[in-house]
Design a protein around this motif. Sequence first.
Motif, mmCIF file in Angstrom:
data_model
loop_
_atom_site.group_PDB
_atom_site.id
_atom_site.type_symbol
_atom_site.label_atom_id
_atom_site.label_comp_id
_atom_site.label_asym_id
_atom_site.label_seq_id
_atom_site.Cartn_x
_atom_site.Cartn_y
_atom_site.Cartn_z
ATOM 1 N N VAL A 164 0.814 -1.176 0.058
ATOM 2 C CA VAL A 164 0.198 0.125 0.259
ATOM 3 C C VAL A 164 0.953 1.127 -0.109
ATOM 4 N N CYS A 165 2.035 1.339 0.972
ATOM 5 C CA CYS A 165 3.028 2.439 0.844
ATOM 6 C C CYS A 165 3.331 2.650 -0.648
ATOM 7 N N ALA A 166 3.930 1.676 -1.169
ATOM 8 C CA ALA A 166 4.459 1.612 -2.529
ATOM 9 C C ALA A 166 3.451 2.287 -3.587
ATOM 10 N N LEU A 167 2.071 1.811 -3.376
ATOM 11 C CA LEU A 167 1.182 2.277 -4.308
ATOM 12 C C LEU A 167 0.816 3.685 -4.189
ATOM 13 N N ARG A 168 0.854 4.100 -2.870
ATOM 14 C CA ARG A 168 0.352 5.542 -2.526
ATOM 15 C C ARG A 168 1.506 6.410 -2.968
ATOM 16 N N ALA A 169 2.970 6.064 -2.798
ATOM 17 C CA ALA A 169 4.037 6.698 -3.185
ATOM 18 C C ALA A 169 3.870 6.967 -4.821
ATOM 19 N N ARG A 170 3.507 5.899 -5.334
ATOM 20 C CA ARG A 170 3.578 6.058 -6.775
ATOM 21 C C ARG A 170 2.450 7.161 -7.174
ATOM 22 N N ARG A 171 1.416 6.825 -6.537
ATOM 23 C CA ARG A 171 0.351 7.739 -7.012
ATOM 24 C C ARG A 171 0.678 9.365 -6.656
ATOM 25 N N ALA A 172 1.307 9.504 -5.323
ATOM 26 C CA ALA A 172 1.599 10.950 -5.027
ATOM 27 C C ALA A 172 2.691 11.623 -5.820
ATOM 28 N N ALA A 173 3.579 10.523 -6.676
ATOM 29 C CA ALA A 173 4.595 11.126 -7.434
ATOM 30 C C ALA A 173 3.973 11.576 -8.792
#
Length: 115
Positions: free
Chosen positions: A102-111
Amino acid sequence: MRALRTDVPFVPVGLTLLADDTGFEVWCGSAEHPVRLGRAPWERVADIRVTRVTRLGRATGGITVTMLDGADETGVELPFAVLGSGLGGLAVPDGPELEHLVCALRARRAASVDA
């Protein structure tokens, strides 16, 4: 499936979530005959979280992606069971592994949204 703007008349069993820098796609079908159901840009994703998903009558770890749908931006939840390794994906990832996903997907979304 309406939130993904797809024309399929039903939701098949066995979905695959694929994410990249611009958004995510939902696929189904066999490895030999994959079918792309839809694509959503990260801007339409409101939230991603760890959740419990019922799969074949059993609760298992998974993630829920909340999409913004339509002009009123109503939240639509798309739950995904996360399969693991081994026979039939029975070695399901545990809590920390799901949190990492989830953290990796959120980071991808934020970027993507911040770019």
